[in-house]
Design a protein around this motif. Sequence first.
Motif, PDB file in Angstrom:
ATOM      1  N   GLN A 133      55.535  64.091  41.965  1.00  0.00           N
ATOM      2  CA  GLN A 133      56.295  63.933  40.724  1.00  0.00           C
ATOM      3  C   GLN A 133      55.841  64.947  39.675  1.00  0.00           C
ATOM      4  O   GLN A 133      56.669  65.558  38.977  1.00  0.00           O
ATOM      5  N   LEU A 134      54.543  65.132  39.579  1.00  0.00           N
ATOM      6  CA  LEU A 134      53.981  66.029  38.575  1.00  0.00           C
ATOM      7  C   LEU A 134      54.418  67.471  38.815  1.00  0.00           C
ATOM      8  O   LEU A 134      54.886  68.160  37.895  1.00  0.00           O
ATOM      9  N   THR A 135      54.289  67.935  40.038  1.00  0.00           N
ATOM     10  CA  THR A 135      54.606  69.328  40.346  1.00  0.00           C
ATOM     11  C   THR A 135      56.111  69.591  40.361  1.00  0.00           C
ATOM     12  O   THR A 135      56.554  70.692  40.007  1.00  0.00           O
ATOM     13  N   SER A 136      56.897  68.601  40.733  1.00  0.00           N
ATOM     14  CA  SER A 136      58.352  68.790  40.759  1.00  0.00           C
ATOM     15  C   SER A 136      58.901  69.041  39.363  1.00  0.00           C
ATOM     16  O   SER A 136      59.935  69.703  39.200  1.00  0.00           O
ATOM     17  N   GLY A 137      58.210  68.548  38.358  1.00  0.00           N
ATOM     18  CA  GLY A 137      58.648  68.752  36.981  1.00  0.00           C
ATOM     19  C   GLY A 137      58.467  70.165  36.476  1.00  0.00           C
ATOM     20  O   GLY A 137      58.962  70.505  35.390  1.00  0.00           O
ATOM     21  N   MET A 138      57.784  71.025  37.244  1.00  0.00           N
ATOM     22  CA  MET A 138      57.559  72.400  36.804  1.00  0.00           C
ATOM     23  C   MET A 138      58.787  73.287  37.038  1.00  0.00           C
ATOM     24  O   MET A 138      58.912  74.352  36.438  1.00  0.00           O
ATOM     25  N   GLY A 139      59.688  72.858  37.936  1.00  0.00           N
ATOM     26  CA  GLY A 139      60.929  73.592  38.130  1.00  0.00           C
ATOM     27  C   GLY A 139      60.794  74.942  38.815  1.00  0.00           C
ATOM     28  O   GLY A 139      61.671  75.794  38.689  1.00  0.00           O
ATOM     29  N   ASN A 140      59.687  75.153  39.540  1.00  0.00           N
ATOM     30  CA  ASN A 140      59.489  76.457  40.185  1.00  0.00           C
ATOM     31  C   ASN A 140      59.180  76.338  41.684  1.00  0.00           C
ATOM     32  O   ASN A 140      58.651  77.269  42.284  1.00  0.00           O
ATOM     33  N   GLY A 141      59.496  75.181  42.269  1.00  0.00           N
ATOM     34  CA  GLY A 141      59.265  74.983  43.687  1.00  0.00           C
ATOM     35  C   GLY A 141      57.873  74.525  44.049  1.00  0.00           C
ATOM     36  O   GLY A 141      57.567  74.332  45.237  1.00  0.00           O
ATOM     37  N   LEU A 142      57.026  74.315  43.062  1.00  0.00           N
ATOM     38  CA  LEU A 142      55.648  73.915  43.335  1.00  0.00           C
ATOM     39  C   LEU A 142      55.596  72.558  44.024  1.00  0.00           C
ATOM     40  O   LEU A 142      54.712  72.307  44.854  1.00  0.00           O
ATOM     41  N   GLY A 143      56.559  71.687  43.709  1.00  0.00           N
ATOM     42  CA  GLY A 143      56.580  70.357  44.303  1.00  0.00           C
ATOM     43  C   GLY A 143      56.799  70.356  45.806  1.00  0.00           C
ATOM     44  O   GLY A 143      56.504  69.365  46.481  1.00  0.00           O
ATOM     45  N   GLU A 144      57.320  71.473  46.343  1.00  0.00           N
ATOM     46  CA  GLU A 144      57.541  71.585  47.783  1.00  0.00           C
ATOM     47  C   GLU A 144      56.353  72.218  48.503  1.00  0.00           C
ATOM     48  O   GLU A 144      56.406  72.431  49.718  1.00  0.00           O
ATOM     49  N   ARG A 145      55.298  72.515  47.766  1.00  0.00           N
ATOM     50  CA  ARG A 145      54.192  73.270  48.353  1.00  0.00           C
ATOM     51  C   ARG A 145      52.847  72.555  48.187  1.00  0.00           C
ATOM     52  O   ARG A 145      51.801  73.199  48.119  1.00  0.00           O
ATOM     53  N   LEU A 146      52.883  71.246  48.168  1.00  0.00           N
ATOM     54  CA  LEU A 146      51.653  70.480  47.980  1.00  0.00           C
ATOM     55  C   LEU A 146      50.624  70.745  49.064  1.00  0.00           C
ATOM     56  O   LEU A 146      49.411  70.682  48.814  1.00  0.00           O
ATOM     57  N   ASN A 147      51.078  71.050  50.276  1.00  0.00           N
ATOM     58  CA  ASN A 147      50.161  71.275  51.388  1.00  0.00           C
ATOM     59  C   ASN A 147      49.914  72.756  51.661  1.00  0.00           C
ATOM     60  O   ASN A 147      49.352  73.125  52.693  1.00  0.00           O
ATOM     61  N   THR A 148      50.320  73.596  50.721  1.00  0.00           N
ATOM     62  CA  THR A 148      50.128  75.043  50.848  1.00  0.00           C
ATOM     63  C   THR A 148      48.811  75.466  50.209  1.00  0.00           C
ATOM     64  O   THR A 148      48.505  75.040  49.089  1.00  0.00           O
TER      65      THR A 148
END
Length: 256
Positions: A133-148
């Motif tokens: 939820q936190l990273t998805s709010g950044m609007g730059n795709g970070l929420g899709e890269r939690l395991n990167t």
Amino acid sequence: MTKPILELRHVVTKVNRNTPEELTLLKDLNLTINEGDFITVLGSNGAGKSTLFNTIAGSMPLTSGDILLRGESIVRESEETRTRFLSRVFQDPKLGTAPRMTVAENLLLATRRGERRGLLPRHLKRHMPEFKQLTSGMGNGLGERLNTPTGNLSGGQRQALSFLMATLKKPDILFLDEHTAALDPKTSRELMQTTNDRITAENLTCLMITHHLDDALKYGNRLIVINDGKITFDVSGEDKKKLTQEDLYGFFGEIE
């Protein structure tokens, strides 16, 4: 009435002391920071902006004077100890994150900022929905890269992660040290807007060094100018809103 959260009293910071190369970087500097202040900090190169941050953070010892957090002196506290109340985002996206650890693992570290760390279970999976939820709010795709691994992120994503880590546990004071300067204009604007939204929503106390005059005028409730180790201009509220770029160029023409 707002209360001071941090006070600098007659602060002097010197380097190369007792040598022919001795320099005084901060010169009897006084500054009162109130809770909820969002202060943009301007000054030419070498004026003392980063020295101010380093002195408060404890990475550069002050020569004389005092620094008080809510009325209590912190000058004898180590740099590590000061992380319990202070977070910082640097200009370089590579600083502030562990490159071989994933985005989620970096965020997990941030949940323990200022705490003693021992051999405890990570409980990473428990935090994943929160981190998503936190990273998805950044609007730059970070929420899709939690395991990167963080080292594989773009500069903008990595700087966004650094900002999230710095604000995950609400700090008493947040330092932003030209945190958008290394980004392209579009990414810089997006991160700056996100920065302002989060600072406003969390009522964070923040000092932000910037060389962008438009950002200095647009964001924050207060603006200070540092010149030759001293604060030469300090304006807030309605008086700040009336400022123009031409006004600031009157203080120093070098800043672009």
